[in-house]
Write an enzyme that holds these catalytic residues in place. Structure first.
Site, short mmCIF file in Angstrom:
data_model
loop_
_atom_site.label_atom_id
_atom_site.label_comp_id
_atom_site.label_asym_id
_atom_site.label_seq_id
_atom_site.Cartn_x
_atom_site.Cartn_y
_atom_site.Cartn_z
N GLN B 187 0.87 -1.17 0.00
CA GLN B 187 0.00 0.00 0.00
C GLN B 187 0.91 1.22 0.00
O GLN B 187 1.28 1.75 1.05
CB GLN B 187 -0.92 -0.05 1.22
N GLY B 228 -11.59 2.19 5.08
CA GLY B 228 -10.72 1.40 4.23
C GLY B 228 -9.87 2.24 3.29
O GLY B 228 -10.04 3.47 3.18
N HIS B 229 -8.98 1.58 2.57
CA HIS B 229 -8.05 2.31 1.70
C HIS B 229 -8.78 2.98 0.53
O HIS B 229 -9.74 2.47 0.01
CB HIS B 229 -6.92 1.42 1.18
N ASN B 230 -8.26 4.14 0.20
CA ASN B 230 -8.75 4.92 -0.96
C ASN B 230 -10.16 5.46 -0.79
O ASN B 230 -10.80 5.85 -1.77
CB ASN B 230 -8.66 4.08 -2.25
N SER B 248 -12.38 2.34 -1.11
CA SER B 248 -12.83 3.14 -2.26
C SER B 248 -14.28 3.59 -2.14
O SER B 248 -14.97 3.74 -3.16
CB SER B 248 -12.62 2.37 -3.58
#
Lengths: 315, 315, 315
Positions: B187, B228-230, B248
């Site tokens: 990441q 979460g990521h993004n 996302s």
């Protein structure tokens, strides 16, 4: 701080030199405190307030009792938020006494203990723990690594606080401005934790906006539990992992909340109630000793019956 | 690193000496980045990519635009995972400048601040906080005890990050091999947190796989929230305790997510949407200013009506 | 400790001098361990126990095999709780060897590593991490900041443990007294974490009451996940953010648990099962490779069909 100074701060004219010691609710305020009324639902509380002064709209100001001063403004809750900052204690105290540590207490390396804090005897404070200013801890209590106890909180005797848990973080409170900003309501209360209490790992217990978030004797709290500001968890209650209690929830004695269950705020749950895992409580439960389940909530037996009916839809 | 070196690493023949600076999505890649196509759903993105090169199956390789080089392989996503490690920064930087700390900023004991990090003025960094390498923090921000900020993240002015919160941990990403192993997708992005933001205790905000997980100005996040990521949390949005956002997710401005509610990933929620507590959002919400509830999700009024119908099954 | 000393501690008469090394379940006890029977459901296990002695009511004492000694008492589970304290190791070891740290391992400042602990080569132990006494960590493992690993736990090679995660906190176990007190069952087991495992931020994995909570090779765990005591997460399983596993849940290989899903305790989930996000599993799943959803749980296709039927109620 005088009432005049406070009024000046929010741009209201008030010549009263009366010393104000803090903020509080309509009913809990004493004659040295300032309170507010935003929601008409609480008009009856306004009539009974003992507060020195009340932030209130012009419309509601007629109901302010003669013993209190009305501070008339358009947005009382927003004004309260602004004023709350005036009463916020320092994030870190620079002055004050060194902490007192009782006999037989072990303090590991990398521990910070704040000014004026008092820790009893035979405790264990493990590495990485943070004990803020003006905290009191009783005897024979274990604070596991990387626990954070914010300033002004208290923990009793024979408690076990597992790693990573946070006690006394700010409650989630803010007022909206008309242009979409959020003004923090400083959480000037604390958390008081009684005796013989075990709290699991990485749980969070928020400090009260006024007064105290209260955990009574004998309570058992599991991991990753969230307890909002101004909750009261009465003696013997059990909160299983990942439970979430919104602000101002009162659990009466010996309530059991199953894993991942939750409550909306400003409600009470009667003694010896059992809330099944993953249930959501949105209204006060008055009758003691009952079992409940689901979201929306039903009596447990009804919920089971309902699930049968629902699954019949597949036939 | 040259494209040839990258290709060699995964056993593909490619003689191009072009320097590649990182990995990115089809649409976000610039002409010095490498991208991939695994899922045919994104074929139209492939046609519009500006990437220097694309990891792609033979079948899909015809659609690679002439400005990009096709790196043909059987498992593009798995190859991306393997390559991601080549671009991962060091877990700890050994070299670099000492951190810069602005005037009036208090740094308590037992704090670690990494190389090349810059902290503004009038901040408070409390005991046990970890500020990784290459982090920037603005002015007048409070980092409470035992907070962890991973490397390369940024936090703006006037923020409050409560104890135990983790910013910048790795997103949950890996590719499967045919024999059942999971290959980590490093990441290599970060988290950017704007101004005037408060984040509660023991929350977690994952760093982006590429680019940034974004928290915009004025956002309020409660305790034990997972982002979460993004994800992109736009200005003025409010996330109550124990909310979980999959990777996302985009919240447009002034979205309110009630306690324990959640989203599936790769979706958007329109401005001024309110998601009731414990709801689950699985599809993009296009229309702004509506209230939703339940799982599956309904408009709030419909959900209330539906609960009435369901409870009628008991009659 | 001899059986006589243990019996004395709880006020039972027993003259046996046999040395008892610990507590365990009926079926897992060896001939030097003490066990108990509270629930008649386990009478068949009692007949097969190899334990040196059994805490048991008079009524059930006839079923104690001749190789075991019956310690007859009214409340066997409560007595077990009281005795568990006798076998609890020290919270902190004062004596013992300095930790062994392998070549190439970086230990940052503000890290505590306990007595008799052994850390392999090429690991990174980041600032604020706590590694308790008698912990073993393999090679090439990264422990991010403010992680807590309680005493006696083990972590294998090539693992990544993200910030704030707690490994080895006490399981949630206690016995009730008739007057409403909770007596802690000391959690004298540990957590064993295999190789090639990544665990997200602020998750919690409780230690076993007896024996081990087990995380097998290749498992992936996201943020804010709760794993109760004595769970077994078999190889290749994936737990998405905010999952909660109650005690003694066994996930067989390659189970996937979606975000915010959960299990009741003492159940098993067959290999290659997928549990959709927000589902609740209350019974053992025997058949492998199926998809499930909802609470109560249905096969995923049935659940989707059911939601259609439910939404038809609005027509």
């Amino acid at each position: 701080m005088t009432l005049q100074e406070i009024a000046d701060f929010i741009g209201i004219d008030c010549q009263e030199k009366k010393e104000i010691t803090g903020l509080n609710t309509l009913l809990d305020s004493n004659e040295n405190q300032l309170t507010f009324l935003e929601n008409k639902k609480y008009l009856s509380d306004l009539k009974n307030t003992k507060a020195a002064a009340v932030l209130v709209t012009e419309e509601n100001s007629k109901e302010v009792p003669s013993s209190s001063i009305a501070l008339i403004c358009d947005e009382p809750y927003l004004m309260l938020a602004k004023i709350s900052k005036l009463f916020a204690p320092n994030v870190i105290e620079m002055d004050g006494e060194k902490p007192l540590i009782g006999g037989g207490t072990k303090v590991m390396p990398n521990v910070y203990i704040g000014k004026n804090s008092v820790i009893g005897s035979d405790c264990t404070i493990m590495a990485g723990a943070f004990i803020g200013d003006n905290v009191t801890i009783g005897n024979n209590t274990i604070i596991y690594p990387n626990v954070t106890v914010y300033r002004d909180c208290s923990i009793g005797n024979d408690c076990i606080i597992h790693a990573g848990t946070v006690i006394g973080s700010d409650g989630f409170g803010f007022a909206n401005t008309k242009d979409g900003k959020y003004i923090k309501i400083y959480q000037n209360g604390n958390v008081t934790i009684g005796n013989d209490i075990e709290i699991g790992a990485n749980s969070t217990i928020d400090r009260a906006v006024f007064n105290s978030t209260i955990i009574e004797d004998g309570v058992r709290i599991d991991n990753l539990v969230h307890i909002g500001h101004n909750c009261k968890i009465s003696r013997g209650s059990i909160l299983v992992a990942q439970v979430g209690l919104s602000g101002s929830t009162t659990l009466h004695p010996y309530v059991v909340m199953g894993g991942q269950s939750a409550t909306a705020g400003h409600l009470e749950i009667a003694p010896f109630t059992t809330i099944a895992a993953r249930s959501g409580v949105t209204k006060t439960i008055h009758e003691p000793k009952k079992q409940w389940a689901g979201f929306p909530l039903f009596e447990h037996k009804q919920w089971l019956k309902l699930q049968g009916k629902i699954s019949n839809l597949l036939k």
